[in-house]
Design a protein around this motif. Sequence first.
Motif, PDB file in Angstrom:
ATOM      1  N   GLY A  98       0.901  -1.331   0.087  1.00  0.00           N
ATOM      2  CA  GLY A  98       0.130   0.003  -0.027  1.00  0.00           C
ATOM      3  C   GLY A  98       0.766   1.155  -0.188  1.00  0.00           C
ATOM      4  O   GLY A  98       1.934   1.371   0.615  1.00  0.00           O
ATOM      5  N   THR A 101       3.669   3.051  -5.893  1.00  0.00           N
ATOM      6  CA  THR A 101       3.196   3.479  -7.257  1.00  0.00           C
ATOM      7  C   THR A 101       3.712   2.549  -8.146  1.00  0.00           C
ATOM      8  O   THR A 101       5.054   2.349  -8.127  1.00  0.00           O
ATOM      9  CB  THR A 101       3.532   5.012  -7.475  1.00  0.00           C
ATOM     10  N   GLN A 110      -0.587   2.986 -11.318  1.00  0.00           N
ATOM     11  CA  GLN A 110      -1.388   2.424 -10.404  1.00  0.00           C
ATOM     12  C   GLN A 110      -0.911   3.004  -8.978  1.00  0.00           C
ATOM     13  O   GLN A 110       0.449   2.896  -8.679  1.00  0.00           O
ATOM     14  CB  GLN A 110      -1.297   0.992 -10.273  1.00  0.00           C
ATOM     15  N   HIS A 111      -1.585   3.241  -8.156  1.00  0.00           N
ATOM     16  CA  HIS A 111      -1.377   3.514  -6.835  1.00  0.00           C
ATOM     17  C   HIS A 111      -1.911   2.398  -5.899  1.00  0.00           C
ATOM     18  O   HIS A 111      -2.947   2.406  -5.612  1.00  0.00           O
ATOM     19  CB  HIS A 111      -1.816   4.824  -6.286  1.00  0.00           C
ATOM     20  N   CYS A 112      -1.166   1.714  -5.298  1.00  0.00           N
ATOM     21  CA  CYS A 112      -1.420   0.365  -4.523  1.00  0.00           C
ATOM     22  C   CYS A 112      -2.122   1.112  -3.342  1.00  0.00           C
ATOM     23  O   CYS A 112      -1.729   1.817  -2.612  1.00  0.00           O
ATOM     24  CB  CYS A 112      -0.315  -0.463  -4.323  1.00  0.00           C
ATOM     25  N   GLN A 113      -3.496   0.431  -3.061  1.00  0.00           N
ATOM     26  CA  GLN A 113      -4.296   0.902  -1.911  1.00  0.00           C
ATOM     27  C   GLN A 113      -4.375  -0.371  -0.859  1.00  0.00           C
ATOM     28  O   GLN A 113      -5.144  -0.310  -0.028  1.00  0.00           O
ATOM     29  CB  GLN A 113      -5.686   0.936  -2.481  1.00  0.00           C
ATOM     30  N   ASP A 115      -3.971  -2.202   2.699  1.00  0.00           N
ATOM     31  CA  ASP A 115      -3.799  -1.887   3.759  1.00  0.00           C
ATOM     32  C   ASP A 115      -2.230  -2.271   4.361  1.00  0.00           C
ATOM     33  O   ASP A 115      -1.810  -3.105   3.837  1.00  0.00           O
ATOM     34  CB  ASP A 115      -4.892  -2.559   4.606  1.00  0.00           C
ATOM     35  N   GLU A 458     -11.972  -5.247  -2.756  1.00  0.00           N
ATOM     36  CA  GLU A 458     -11.647  -3.917  -2.236  1.00  0.00           C
ATOM     37  C   GLU A 458     -10.735  -3.148  -3.289  1.00  0.00           C
ATOM     38  O   GLU A 458     -11.229  -2.261  -3.767  1.00  0.00           O
ATOM     39  CB  GLU A 458     -11.239  -3.959  -0.907  1.00  0.00           C
ATOM     40  N   ASN A 459      -9.774  -3.671  -3.593  1.00  0.00           N
ATOM     41  CA  ASN A 459      -8.969  -3.134  -4.503  1.00  0.00           C
ATOM     42  C   ASN A 459      -7.783  -4.114  -4.983  1.00  0.00           C
ATOM     43  O   ASN A 459      -7.792  -5.165  -4.459  1.00  0.00           O
ATOM     44  CB  ASN A 459      -8.129  -1.714  -3.899  1.00  0.00           C
TER      45      ASN A 459
END
Lengths: 532, 133
Positions: A98, A101, A110-113, A115, A458-459
């Motif tokens: 998370g 990039t 992509q921006h890793c989301q 947790d 979720e992502n």
Amino acid sequence: MTEQVLAPMNRRSLFRMIGMAAGSAAMYQAMTDLGYAGESGYSAPLKLEGDPKGASVLVLGAGLAGLTAALELRNAGYKVQVLEYQHKAGGRNISIRGGDTVNELGGFTQHCQFDPGFYVNPGPMRIPYHHIALLDYCKRLNVPLEPFSIINYNAMIHNSKAFGGKPKRYREVETDFRGYVSELLAKCTSQGKLDQAVTKEDAEVLLQALRAWGALNQNYEYKKSGQVSNHRGYDVDPGGGLSWQPTDSEPMAMAELLQSRLWTGLLTGHEYEYQMTMFQPVGGMDRISAGFVRALPPDMIKYNCKVTEIKQDANGVVVSYVDSQKGGAPQTATANWCVNTIPTTILSQVPMQIGAPLKNAINSLSYSAGFKAGVQMKRRWWEDDERIYGGITYTDQPVALISYPSTQFMQTQKGVVLGAYTFGPHAFELTSLSPEERMKVVVDCGAAIHPQYRTEFENGVSVGWHRMPFTLGCFAQWTEANREKNYNALCAIDGRMVLAGEHASHLGAWQEGAIVSALDAIKRLHQRAVAA
Amino acid sequence: MKSVFVGRVFGSALLLGLCLSSGAYAQGAGGGRFGFTEQGGEAIFKNVCQGCHMPDAKGAVGAGMYPALAKNPKLETAGYPVAVIVNGQKAMPAFGGMFSDQQVADVVNYTRTHFGNNYKDKVTPADVKAARP
């Protein structure tokens, strides 16, 4: 003895003779001297004897091959400088967490989301027990390892065109396939059809074995029974008290099982490269490159260097490079020797003063496509709902497999699964999509096996390896014919330079290949350097 | 702009179609088909070629580069892209084993008439066949 003289002496028969004559300790010594005890050509940490007399080496690329070369050459007394294209070390030894990039070619960002605490290994993700050079470095560099679950009997095998698209459990496919093969072979044996192949005594043992191995009944039939359920699982598991009466499960029909080709999902975990026990570093694959970086002086790796030209003469190499972020005027770095770990996809575009054999070898290699996606789920439904703890589900869909996390069982609310790991045409296709389009495919394919994907997704983050700016592909695609023709030339020292990396190994795509290739390359380079 | 959007949706819809009805089944990790099932130049470009040459066919630059196919004078001789696709060239993999003659012809014809290329002569499956090793 006569036979041994007549037969060409190979290394194994030589070892056998030494072993008989001098005992096993001498044999082991002989084997390690010839570099044969190690499963991948590795036996013990490299010792480079002799004084390099202040010689310098330029290492191009800070992946595992480059890092290995840098560490060992520095230990041997060389002045080492590493040039790396990216802003960080590791190459394909990476993990995405998370906040990270991912910049792919074409401006796809992509921006890793994920947790905190979660990651995906978009490159290598597992280490075989026989990749002992890599395991040895993990030990030396204090990189803790944990098991990577490769086979899980409760994971799924899925073919969208078989059994109405419903997945089957690995244990069901495995038991049924084993059972039917045993039944058929038992039939042949009892009918005397194997009389040519086995003696009467052996046939009796074979029948015993088949009955036990295949969970057959006293008539050598594979049929629904408590014994079969003991292998493939029950419809209702045994329990306690009065409420739970075990109910046996019904095997699949043989013809349907064969035609479903679900048995193809049984193969991977039995192959040498994927046999248990496999390992992964605790916390992410990039812990390995981080371990190497810790062991090197902080200024040894120069980042953001895009190599643009390599010149060499009788005394050394001159490498031109530009800032990979800002561009600008080329700078140069010089050294007596060069260990070049740049992938051939890139190297074939760099002007170099090298001989035709090496040039042809570099130009002959393209890279395989590879695609992976990590998916964060709101809850660990594969554990809570389906009792799948680690391991891999295989599918005929483009994502090819789902790999469940091998750690943190039942410890966290959320979790990250590997939702796709595919090569070949599907990998090219998934790479060609935008990150958003890819994730839609990943979720759709996942939901065909696990409907929870629809509500719990979720992502996610994905990597199409042909879009990774620092490799332009996943790994070198050798054919047998090309290896025959070009492999030796690719690995041979050319003037003052030698190549290393998974592409210069017989362990293509594996981290072990990168490491043993580097060790072999610098050993040869060192011999030249001390002789010079 | 609209056509690009439609094309992209079509591209992923096609792939989604594969998701439910792909061809030969092989084991997972090495998995999938050995050939491409897309038909027509546009579908092939959008599902395969644009992975490297990019949706606008302008290529890309990283540690190395992917050449632009847009306005690329090397496409003038139709035999050139045919040979490169079928047999590969340096970092470009050989796709001959993954495409039929028709598929190669279609994607070459598509690329030579789009992205600022406007070559009138067509490649036929027979031309592709002749280029195979």
